[in-house]
Design a protein around this motif. Structure first.
Motif, PDB file in Angstrom:
ATOM      1  N   GLU A  67       0.851  -1.193   0.000  1.00 49.26           N
ATOM      2  CA  GLU A  67       0.000   0.000   0.000  1.00 49.26           C
ATOM      3  C   GLU A  67       0.881   1.236   0.000  1.00 49.26           C
ATOM      4  O   GLU A  67       2.051   1.182   0.380  1.00 49.26           O
ATOM      5  CB  GLU A  67      -0.956   0.020   1.182  1.00 49.26           C
ATOM      6  CG  GLU A  67      -0.305   0.148   2.535  1.00 49.26           C
ATOM      7  CD  GLU A  67      -1.358   0.144   3.641  1.00 49.26           C
ATOM      8  OE1 GLU A  67      -1.424   1.161   4.346  1.00 49.26           O
ATOM      9  OE2 GLU A  67      -2.086  -0.859   3.770  1.00 49.26           O
ATOM     10  N   HIS A 107      -3.955   0.212  -2.266  1.00 54.66           N
ATOM     11  CA  HIS A 107      -3.513  -0.990  -1.559  1.00 54.66           C
ATOM     12  C   HIS A 107      -3.947  -2.188  -2.384  1.00 54.66           C
ATOM     13  O   HIS A 107      -4.933  -2.139  -3.138  1.00 54.66           O
ATOM     14  CB  HIS A 107      -4.055  -1.048  -0.118  1.00 54.66           C
ATOM     15  CG  HIS A 107      -5.504  -1.365  -0.025  1.00 54.66           C
ATOM     16  ND1 HIS A 107      -5.999  -2.635  -0.109  1.00 54.66           N
ATOM     17  CD2 HIS A 107      -6.575  -0.576   0.127  1.00 54.66           C
ATOM     18  CE1 HIS A 107      -7.309  -2.618   0.004  1.00 54.66           C
ATOM     19  NE2 HIS A 107      -7.698  -1.367   0.135  1.00 54.66           N
ATOM     20  N   GLY A 149      -7.877  -5.283  -4.478  1.00 48.81           N
ATOM     21  CA  GLY A 149      -7.293  -4.015  -4.111  1.00 48.81           C
ATOM     22  C   GLY A 149      -8.217  -2.861  -4.400  1.00 48.81           C
ATOM     23  O   GLY A 149      -9.351  -3.034  -4.859  1.00 48.81           O
ATOM     24  N   TYR A 199      -7.923   1.730  -5.221  1.00 54.03           N
ATOM     25  CA  TYR A 199      -7.155   2.981  -5.253  1.00 54.03           C
ATOM     26  C   TYR A 199      -8.137   4.130  -5.254  1.00 54.03           C
ATOM     27  O   TYR A 199      -9.296   3.992  -5.648  1.00 54.03           O
ATOM     28  CB  TYR A 199      -6.189   3.050  -6.436  1.00 54.03           C
ATOM     29  CG  TYR A 199      -6.820   3.085  -7.795  1.00 54.03           C
ATOM     30  CD1 TYR A 199      -7.183   4.295  -8.385  1.00 54.03           C
ATOM     31  CD2 TYR A 199      -7.038   1.918  -8.513  1.00 54.03           C
ATOM     32  CE1 TYR A 199      -7.748   4.336  -9.645  1.00 54.03           C
ATOM     33  CE2 TYR A 199      -7.606   1.945  -9.774  1.00 54.03           C
ATOM     34  CZ  TYR A 199      -7.954   3.159 -10.330  1.00 54.03           C
ATOM     35  OH  TYR A 199      -8.511   3.190 -11.585  1.00 54.03           O
TER      36      TYR A 199
END
Length: 151
Positions: free
Chosen positions: A58, A73, A83, A85
């Motif tokens: 991250e 992350h 994940g 963002y």
């Protein structure tokens, strides 16, 4: 005497060292020949394959000077990646992307957007209004001069 000449020639050759096939005398024009690069017997080491890779990372950026704000992350367990963002858009809203990827479903992403405050207005230097000038005075036309050729 013959043996002495042969012995002197052998000593001269031995002192001169080994003469390569590509040797050229200083006055010759040909370039020396070079041996080919050696072939390596061993191949490059094989790349190790991890059948069950794992990682997690991250990062985030929050730069007050440029206004850059973002974060990400991601985790991986085997062939499954998950994940997200996020970043702040120019209008002040926050965009967040959550994603997953696996061999069965491929890559899938869901985008969320939160309204945010508009960025602060940029200060603009004030330029004074143009000055109005009076019209230039009218002048009489310049007198015309003539000349005569005396030649």
């Amino acid at each position: 005497m013959y043996k002495l000449v042969v012995l002197a020639a052998l000593v001269a050759v031995a002192r001169a060292g080994v003469i390569s096939a590509g040797y050229a005398a200083p006055h010759a024009i040909a370039a020396p020949a070079y041996a080919a690069a050696p072939a390596y017997a061993a191949a490059a080491a094989p790349i190790e394959y991890d059948p069950n890779p794992h990682y997690s990372f991250e990062y985030s950026v929050s730069d007050a000077h440029t206004g850059d704000q973002k974060a990400q992350h991601e985790t991986r367990e085997g062939d499954v990646v998950q994940g997200s963002y996020s970043l702040v858009e120019p209008d002040g809203s926050v965009r967040t992307v959550e994603y997953t990827a696996d061999p069965h479903n491929g890559f899938n992403a869901v985008v969320h957007r939160q309204a945010g405050a508009h960025p602060a207005p940029i200060a603009v230097a004030k330029v004074p209004a143009p000055v109005a000038y009076a019209a230039a005075p009218a002048y009489a036309a310049a007198p015309a001069y003539g000349y005569k050729h005396l030649g």
